[in-house]
Scaffold this motif. Structure first.
Motif, PDB file in Angstrom:
ATOM      1  N   GLN A   1       0.827  -1.213   0.000  1.00 54.55           N
ATOM      2  CA  GLN A   1       0.000   0.000   0.000  1.00 54.55           C
ATOM      3  C   GLN A   1       0.862   1.264   0.000  1.00 54.55           C
ATOM      4  N   SER A   2       2.004   1.139  -0.643  1.00 55.45           N
ATOM      5  CA  SER A   2       2.933   2.268  -0.691  1.00 55.45           C
ATOM      6  C   SER A   2       3.921   2.038  -1.831  1.00 55.45           C
ATOM      7  N   PHE A   3       4.102   3.081  -2.661  1.00 59.03           N
ATOM      8  CA  PHE A   3       5.106   2.970  -3.715  1.00 59.03           C
ATOM      9  C   PHE A   3       6.517   2.972  -3.127  1.00 59.03           C
TER      10      PHE A   3
ATOM     11  N   ARG B   1      -4.449   7.262  -6.299  1.00 59.25           N
ATOM     12  CA  ARG B   1      -3.285   7.957  -5.761  1.00 59.25           C
ATOM     13  C   ARG B   1      -3.664   9.237  -5.000  1.00 59.25           C
ATOM     14  N   SER B   2      -4.943   9.468  -4.790  1.00 56.73           N
ATOM     15  CA  SER B   2      -5.373  10.713  -4.134  1.00 56.73           C
ATOM     16  C   SER B   2      -5.174  10.687  -2.628  1.00 56.73           C
ATOM     17  N   ALA B   3      -5.075   9.484  -2.054  1.00 52.80           N
ATOM     18  CA  ALA B   3      -4.907   9.373  -0.599  1.00 52.80           C
ATOM     19  C   ALA B   3      -3.432   9.177  -0.263  1.00 52.80           C
ATOM     20  N   ARG B   4      -3.138   9.151   1.067  1.00 50.06           N
ATOM     21  CA  ARG B   4      -1.751   8.962   1.517  1.00 50.06           C
ATOM     22  C   ARG B   4      -1.241   7.555   1.196  1.00 50.06           C
ATOM     23  N   THR B   5      -2.153   6.592   1.185  1.00 51.93           N
ATOM     24  CA  THR B   5      -1.765   5.220   0.858  1.00 51.93           C
ATOM     25  C   THR B   5      -2.230   4.876  -0.550  1.00 51.93           C
TER      26      THR B   5
END
Length: 300
Positions: A16-18, A50-54
């Motif tokens: 859940q993170s690039f 991609r709009s949220a932090r995760t």
């Protein structure tokens, strides 16, 4: 679509993170992002919100995730299946061979195996057949060529040669004109035979015991050449197999033993469920021994 793109996609979905996905697959974050964007263009849909932090999966991403995992799993299975029989056969392979046995098709098989799998270290061990059978059973030897009277219990085997025992004498010997001979007639003469623990000797001893005969072995040698040379010099009657004796035509006359029906066997033996290296050597052995038999028949 490339497997690495699917790998990066699964990594981002699970982390859940690039950023964390980039650390997991050991490339830069920009590299992961670029490959995911390329995959999305090929699929015609965004896989992550991609709009949220995760990084969360879109509906399209959720639909693709399990298929991506299945594709990666299938690719891994293909690699494992191929490596089991090709380049990743490695380690050590110990092959046993009965003392004094010069069987060139086995050497040809070993050469072909080595050419195909140079990463495997080959060891060749000579010993008597009884000890080789036990070495295969306990795993010290992977595959062995042994002389025997019957396939050993609890092991896989492939019989290479099955033939009768003969007595071999020089032309001037009193038995030479007889054509055949019985065990009782044979043991009236000095004998030259294989040592105990070999297939030929076991067969001969069992045949004598069945008739209550007690032969006296004057000389014992582990190689057919040595037995034939001793017999040719008049030091005793050689006890050999048919093919062994045929190699000394002109020096010795072979007399079939009419009251020994059981054959002498030369066989390859190995444990159940052999590893890939043993299976590969067996494959080469079947080819070389089959070719050798065909050549011998064409010459006859």
């Amino acid at each position: 679509m490339e497997l690495r793109q699917l790998e990066y996609f699964v990594a981002v979905a699970e982390e859940q993170s690039f950023t964390r996905a980039a650390e997991r697959v050991h490339i830069s974050q920009s590299g992961v992002s670029a490959q995911i964007r390329r995959l999305e263009r090929e699929l015609g849909a965004e896989l992550f919100d991609r709009s949220a932090r995760t990084a969360t999966l879109t509906v399209a991403g959720k639909a693709a995730l399990e298929h991506a995992r299945a594709a990666l799993s299938a690719a891994g299975a293909v690699g494992q299946a191929v490596s089991a029989v090709t380049g990743l056969i490695s380690g050590r392979l110990t092959v046993g061979m009965v003392n004094g046995c010069t069987i060139t098709p086995l050497f040809d098989a070993l050469a072909a195996f080595h050419a195909a799998h140079p990463g495997v270290r080959l060891s060749l061990l000579e010993d008597n057949s009884d000890r080789l059978v036990e070495s295969v059973r306990d795993g010290a030897v992977d595959l062995a060529l042994v002389g025997t009277t019957a396939p050993p219990d609890g092991l896989e085997s492939w019989t290479i040669v099955s033939e009768r025992l003969v007595a071999a004498v020089p032309p001037a010997h009193p038995l030479a004109a007889r054509g055949t001979v019985t065990l009782r007639e044979l043991i009236d003469h000095p004998l030259v035979c294989m040592p105990p623990g070999t297939g030929l000797r076991t067969l001969f001893d069992q045949a004598c015991a069945a008739q209550g005969l007690r032969p006296v072995i004057s000389l014992a040698a582990g190689a057919a050449d040595a037995i034939a040379a001793l017999a040719a010099r008049g030091l005793g009657v050689a006890v050999l197999s048919e093919s062994m004796a045929s190699a000394y035509r002109g020096q010795l006359i072979a007399l079939p033993l009419t009251d020994v029906d059981a054959p002498a066997l030369l066989a390859l033996i190995w444990r159940n469920n052999p590893n890939p290296a043993v299976r590969e050597l067996l494959h080469h052995s079947r080819r070389t021994f089959t070719a050798s038999d065909r050549t011998r028949h064409e010459r006859q």
